[in-house]
Write a protein that holds these residues in place. Structure first.
Motif, PDB file in Angstrom:
ATOM      1  N   HIS A  89       0.842  -1.198   0.000  1.00  0.00           N
ATOM      2  CA  HIS A  89       0.000   0.000   0.000  1.00  0.00           C
ATOM      3  C   HIS A  89       0.881   1.253   0.000  1.00  0.00           C
ATOM      4  N   LEU A  90       1.946   1.242   0.798  1.00  0.00           N
ATOM      5  CA  LEU A  90       2.869   2.379   0.809  1.00  0.00           C
ATOM      6  C   LEU A  90       3.532   2.558  -0.546  1.00  0.00           C
ATOM      7  N   GLY A 142       5.240 -10.847  -0.143  1.00  0.00           N
ATOM      8  CA  GLY A 142       5.214 -10.066  -1.374  1.00  0.00           C
ATOM      9  C   GLY A 142       5.274  -8.571  -1.130  1.00  0.00           C
ATOM     10  N   GLY A 143       4.430  -8.067  -0.231  1.00  0.00           N
ATOM     11  CA  GLY A 143       4.426  -6.635   0.056  1.00  0.00           C
ATOM     12  C   GLY A 143       5.748  -6.164   0.617  1.00  0.00           C
ATOM     13  N   PHE A 144       6.322  -6.950   1.522  1.00  0.00           N
ATOM     14  CA  PHE A 144       7.628  -6.634   2.094  1.00  0.00           C
ATOM     15  C   PHE A 144       8.684  -6.477   1.000  1.00  0.00           C
ATOM     16  N   LEU A 145       8.707  -7.404   0.043  1.00  0.00           N
ATOM     17  CA  LEU A 145       9.704  -7.352  -1.029  1.00  0.00           C
ATOM     18  C   LEU A 145       9.466  -6.157  -1.953  1.00  0.00           C
ATOM     19  N   ILE A 146       8.215  -5.813  -2.205  1.00  0.00           N
ATOM     20  CA  ILE A 146       7.914  -4.644  -3.043  1.00  0.00           C
ATOM     21  C   ILE A 146       8.521  -3.384  -2.435  1.00  0.00           C
ATOM     22  N   TRP A 147       8.459  -3.275  -1.111  1.00  0.00           N
ATOM     23  CA  TRP A 147       8.950  -2.068  -0.432  1.00  0.00           C
ATOM     24  C   TRP A 147      10.455  -2.102  -0.206  1.00  0.00           C
ATOM     25  N   GLU A 205      -2.809  -1.415   9.357  1.00  0.00           N
ATOM     26  CA  GLU A 205      -2.383  -0.213   8.631  1.00  0.00           C
ATOM     27  C   GLU A 205      -2.759  -0.363   7.161  1.00  0.00           C
ATOM     28  N   ARG A 206      -4.047  -0.324   6.892  1.00  0.00           N
ATOM     29  CA  ARG A 206      -4.543  -0.507   5.522  1.00  0.00           C
ATOM     30  C   ARG A 206      -5.692   0.466   5.255  1.00  0.00           C
ATOM     31  N   PRO A 207      -5.987   0.727   3.985  1.00  0.00           N
ATOM     32  CA  PRO A 207      -7.212   1.470   3.663  1.00  0.00           C
ATOM     33  C   PRO A 207      -8.463   0.793   4.187  1.00  0.00           C
ATOM     34  N   GLN A 208      -8.395  -0.510   4.422  1.00  0.00           N
ATOM     35  CA  GLN A 208      -9.539  -1.242   4.987  1.00  0.00           C
ATOM     36  C   GLN A 208      -9.989  -0.612   6.299  1.00  0.00           C
ATOM     37  N   GLY A 218      -6.776   6.089  -0.108  1.00  0.00           N
ATOM     38  CA  GLY A 218      -6.316   5.537   1.157  1.00  0.00           C
ATOM     39  C   GLY A 218      -4.817   5.289   1.140  1.00  0.00           C
ATOM     40  N   GLN A 219      -4.312   4.771   0.028  1.00  0.00           N
ATOM     41  CA  GLN A 219      -2.881   4.508  -0.085  1.00  0.00           C
ATOM     42  C   GLN A 219      -2.070   5.807  -0.044  1.00  0.00           C
ATOM     43  N   VAL A 220      -2.568   6.835  -0.689  1.00  0.00           N
ATOM     44  CA  VAL A 220      -1.878   8.127  -0.668  1.00  0.00           C
ATOM     45  C   VAL A 220      -1.835   8.689   0.745  1.00  0.00           C
TER      46      VAL A 220
END
Length: 475
Positions: A41-42, A389-394, A137-140, A75-77
């Motif tokens: 999300h970040l 996956g999210g960890f690796l993206i960041w 810590e999500r837009p959810q 939400g992500q922004v």
């Protein structure tokens, strides 16, 4: 038991809801940052701020260039801007403010249905407890906050229909934050339909609110496709993901959810006949909450005011059957002044923000393969565990992921191939060859890791929490 507290108060104070919101907002700051979806999300928020809104995937190598959802862009922004302003403590502050707002609204809605503060607070506690499992810590979390706002509006609108005029603005904001707006729009439409039947003088208002609320959902980057995203989230969640599975009553969240459902059913059976409005609003939310674990807080929030209004009567009926005399303390109805409300709001806000700024901000990276980052090959080819996956993206932007928590872009061939590989399906090695996999980053105890060891694939690096294999004869 005295039932006088079931009447809706005409004068109310925000002091008690704000006290509850402040307390739970502060308590939420003790939880460290570390939700696996936060990182992507970040990354998407940063991408939107620096490069503009991306409509195709740029973070993976399995669906690279294919369309992605944009239903959570705002939400992500907001999450990214909080991080950009205050670092990880900004994430904690934003999360704490959202938690405080949700709890405040839950208690305020219960108080709107029950004048006795103790009863309203007790009725709100199950909902507060269940939302604890959504303090991520999500837009959810923003979507849940919007839902709490809507439930409060609908409760007040029973006597003051004109407050429904706020619904289209709420739906507009919500539709740009999270796909759960669809549930809110459905509830608003049901409430307006009930108002249309009950108050002929408000029919124009009811129709106008529904029409405008539907129209504003198109004022998003997704346009008409926003409804595709919403239907996917609510009607066909991928069951392979734990939080998308049906509620499990053996888990803590499932037990609380079952308790809330049982409390509502018992109250409906023993209290005075449930009015059409309550049935029309609670049944659809219960249906949605039963479709996936992460949807369970919706029903708890929606039912808090119903329990506040009618549970005392049900408790009285149960007590009478066992010949137990139950009496709640009687308080004279005192409404603090506006000045007290404002002072309480300032103190609660200062406490929540201060606690967030002083909290331990560094994310909890212990579940993630931090030690493997320097050994990851650049470019496509790494098949990673879904949770990472999210960890690796960041943290490893030079190494595209095979899969991550965005999930819906992967629905189809990519998700099927991932399931085949991690479950060691009959064609798992063919999938690796066809995909051009060069490395595997998985958990040591996973079937895939065990099989790779048996085949004596080269281990690049490993610990007790991860292992990185090179795939032999990779392209």
């Amino acid at each position: 038991m005295d039932r006088s507290g079931s009447a809706v108060t005409r004068r109310s104070s925000w002091s008690l809801p704000l006290v509850f919101g402040g307390i739970f907002g502060v308590l939420s700051t003790f939880a460290t940052v570390g939700d696996p979806d936060l990182f992507w999300h970040l990354a998407q928020g940063r991408q939107t701020v620096t490069e503009g809104l991306a409509r195709v995937d740029t973070f993976s190598w399995s669906v690279n260039g294919l369309p992605v959802l944009t239903d959570q862009w705002l939400g992500q922004v907001i999450w990214y801007e909080a991080y950009a302003a205050l670092g990880w403590n900004g994430i904690i502050v934003l999360r704490a403010l959202l938690v405080a707002a949700i709890v405040t609204l839950i208690v305020a809605t219960a108080l709107a249905a029950q004048r006795r503060p103790i009863v309203a607070a007790i009725a709100a506690l199950p909902a507060i407890t269940l939302t604890r499992f959504a303090w991520t810590e999500r837009p959810q979390l923003m979507g849940l906050c919007c839902f709490a706002v809507l439930v409060f509006i609908l409760r007040v609108s029973a006597e003051r229909p004109r407050v429904l005029l706020a619904v289209p603005a709420l739906i507009l904001l919500w539709a740009n934050l999270h796909a759960s707006f669809a549930l809110g729009l459905a509830l608003a439409a049901i409430a307006c339909a009930e108002l249309w039947l009950r108050r002929p003088d408000s029919r124009r208002l009811a129709v106008g609110v529904v029409a405008l609320s539907i129209a504003v959902t198109l004022l998003t980057p997704s346009g008409l496709s926003i409804w595709t995203s919403a239907s996917g989230h609510f009607l066909s969640p991928p069951r392979v993901i734990q939080e998308e599975g049906v509620p499990d009553v053996t888990q803590p969240y499932g037990f609380v959810f079952a308790f809330v459902v049982l409390a509502v059913l018992v109250t409906a059976q023993l209290a005075r006949p449930t009015v059409l409005r309550d049935v029309a609003l609670l049944v659809p939310v219960l249906f949605v909450s039963m479709t996936a674990a992460r949807h369970t807080p919706f029903f708890a929030v929606a039912s808090a005011s119903y329990l506040a209004a009618h549970a005392p009567e049900a408790v009285g009926a149960i007590a009478a059957r066992f010949r137990v005399n139950v009496r709640l303390p009687a308080f004279a109805p005192r409404v603090p002044s506006l000045g007290v409300d404002l002072a309480t709001a300032v103190i609660a806000l200062a406490a929540v923000v201060g606690a967030g700024l002083l909290a331990h901000g560094a994310p909890n990276l212990s579940p993630y393969p931090t030690g493997a980052l320097s050994s990851l090959p650049a470019g496509p080819g790494v098949v990673n565990d879904y949770d990472w996956g999210g960890f690796l993206i960041w943290y490893a932007p030079a190494t595209p992921v095979f899969i991550d928590g965005r999930l819906f872009p992967y629905t189809g061939d990519a998700l099927r191939d991932y399931e085949t590989v991690v479950s060691l399906g009959p064609t798992w090695r063919d999938v690796l060859v066809r995909r051009g996999a060069r490395a595997l980053l998985v958990k040591p105890g996973s079937p895939l890791a065990v099989r790779a060891r048996d085949l004596r694939w080269q281990i690049v690096t490993e610990t007790s929490s991860y292992v990185l294999f090179f795939v032999p004869n990779s392209r």
